[in-house]
Design a protein around this motif. Structure first.
Motif, mmCIF file in Angstrom:
data_model
loop_
_atom_site.group_PDB
_atom_site.id
_atom_site.type_symbol
_atom_site.label_atom_id
_atom_site.label_comp_id
_atom_site.label_asym_id
_atom_site.label_seq_id
_atom_site.Cartn_x
_atom_site.Cartn_y
_atom_site.Cartn_z
ATOM 1 N N GLU A 119 -2.813 -1.599 8.780
ATOM 2 C CA GLU A 119 -2.657 -0.720 7.985
ATOM 3 C C GLU A 119 -3.551 -1.005 6.805
ATOM 4 O O GLU A 119 -4.007 -0.941 5.519
ATOM 5 N N ARG A 126 0.872 -0.627 1.532
ATOM 6 C CA ARG A 126 0.167 -0.019 1.813
ATOM 7 C C ARG A 126 0.588 1.261 3.459
ATOM 8 O O ARG A 126 -0.465 1.657 4.365
ATOM 9 N N THR A 155 1.936 4.362 8.076
ATOM 10 C CA THR A 155 2.038 4.960 9.601
ATOM 11 C C THR A 155 3.313 6.005 9.714
ATOM 12 O O THR A 155 4.563 5.588 9.630
#
Length: 456
Positions: free
Chosen positions: A23, A70, A73
């Motif tokens: 990420e 971030r 996912t």
């Protein structure tokens, strides 16, 4: 063109370390990252004995996977039960029982490990494990319930059996579990005026000749002295011959009346590894120093499930031990190699020199060996807790753990059960889903059926 698909299996130290690195280093449109895990948290496993003993709350060591600036996912809530390395398909069973076929271009196998058991009569039916958050919370309830039931009993034999506890496994997990739970019962019994504290007996046994041999003789003996001063009976060169609902038979012939058998005698790689049809080393997937599976492009494996060569040691056949320290660093290294593969750059081999060992025995007792320096007592405890605290991934987790430590030190424990004992008993066999995986034949049949039905 579609973006490359990266699939990470497992949310332990290795898997989460890999995802976090991906990420950070991948551009948003460079690849799609998917993580397969039954739970949307990373468990900080080394502190599990402190959850079982009530020093920490379960939530404090369950680190949310979604608490990240971030975070992008995709998480599939389930477990991988089969992987076709040639077709590049991972079969996933979700938490609702649905089967999902997930295609990938790159796969990172970090399914972790399960409790290692042996063919001992009654073991999986009557022993508790210490590998999951649910098991730790359950064991705490069970141990406190034994005090409650012993206090209410008028039968001396029943009372004595409920106040005897057996822990099998003289490694870090077993030693810390015995030490922390022994402190729990010694403190709790003061709230039970009808119970004789001398009836509480803890047994720590291991088939090995030494307790935690990695610590060396000096620290190993120091740990044993601490445990024996607390009244824990240590038996080495001994294991379990058979287990029953109210007694355990040792291999030296002793029969111990007990309702509590805790099994922590090591781990083995996830059964998923055995379904791949690839070469293994001591049950772990044989990979090269770049953690790539030879002969399979885009397949990486790490952590407890992989036999990663230990380049920091002179022994050519040495492999990295299944520790959190290695798993976290391997996760980052694998992510870098996945990205390097994506970008056509050279892969880098994994190498890390062990930073040392810490063993928290509760209270002010610990033994530690940071960078080869042997410590015990309060300095070792400071190092042990400092290491664990710094290794926690989020500031929220750090705050919760530190608050729990301070509150427990100042106010102690209320020794309450939270209700995990209200339903049917849950033993080792109820937490290890070893029969959930597909055999190679079942995997082929499944994929053939999916293709015929238009799902492949």
């Amino acid at each position: 063109m579609t973006r490359p698909r990266i699939l990470v299996v497992g949310a332990g130290f290795a898997g989460v370390g890999c995802v976090r690195r991906l990420e950070r280093r991948l551009a948003a449109d460079e690849a799609d990252v998917t993580l397969v895990t039954p739970f949307s948290y990373q468990l900080y496993l080394p502190l599990l004995p402190q959850v079982a003993s009530g020093v920490l709350t379960p939530q404090s060591i369950a680190l949310s996977l979604r608490r990240s600036r971030r975070y992008r996912t995709r998480i599939i809530p389930g477990g991988a039960i089969g992987v076709d390395l040639k077709a590049k398909v991972c079969v996933i069973r979700t938490i609702t029982g649905e089967t999902v076929d997930q295609r990938y271009d790159y796969i990172v196998l970090a399914p972790g490990s399960i409790t290692r058991t042996f063919d001992i009569p009654g073991l999986t039916d009557h022993a508790f494990g210490m590998k999951t958050l649910a098991e730790a919370a359950y064991i705490r309830d069970h141990v406190i319930s034994q005090l409650d039931l012993a206090d209410a009993s008028h039968d001396p034999e029943e009372r004595a059996s409920r106040l005897q506890f057996v822990v099998v496994g003289g490694g870090y997990a077993g030693t810390e579990t015995a030490a922390c739970l022994n402190r729990l019962t010694r403190a709790a019994v003061k709230r039970y005026p009808r119970l004789d504290p001398h009836l509480i007996r803890w047994h720590l046994i291991d088939i090995a000749p030494k307790l935690m041999p990695e610590l060396g003789d000096k620290l190993g003996h120091a740990a044993q002295d601490i445990l024996r001063r607390r009244g824990i009976e240590i038996s080495l060169g001994v294991s379990i011959a058979k287990a029953g609902p109210q007694e355990v038979t040792f291999t030296d012939g002793r029969v111990v009346p007990t309702r509590t058998l805790i099994w922590t005698a090591g781990v083995v790689a996830s059964p998923l590894i055995g379904t791949l049809g690839a070469e293994t080393v001591r049950g772990r997937l044989a990979v090269n120093a770049e953690m790539n599976l030879p002969g399979h492009d885009g397949v990486f494996a790490l952590g407890d499930a992989a036999a990663v060569p230990d380049r920091a040691k002179d022994d050519e056949g040495a492999i990295c031990p299944p520790t959190a320290q290695h798993a976290m660093r391997q996760g980052r290294a694998v992510a870098d190699n996945v990205i390097a593969t994506l970008r056509g750059e050279p892969l880098r081999p994994y190498e890390h020199k062990d930073l040392g060992l810490v063993v928290d025995l509760g209270g002010t007792d610990a033994v530690s060996k940071p960078l080869g320096v042997e410590l015990h007592g309060l300095p070792a405890q400071a190092v042990a807790r400092g290491y664990h605290w710094s290794a926690l991934r989020t500031h929220v987790a750090k705050t919760r753990v530190m608050t729990n430590w301070v509150l427990n030190a100042l106010a102690g424990d209320d020794f309450v059960r939270t209700g995990f004992q209200a339903r049917k008993p849950a033993k080792l066999k109820d937490f290890e889903y070893t029969d959930a995986y597909l055999t190679p034949e079942q995997l082929r049949e499944h994929l053939a059926d999916a293709k015929a039905e238009g799902r492949g």
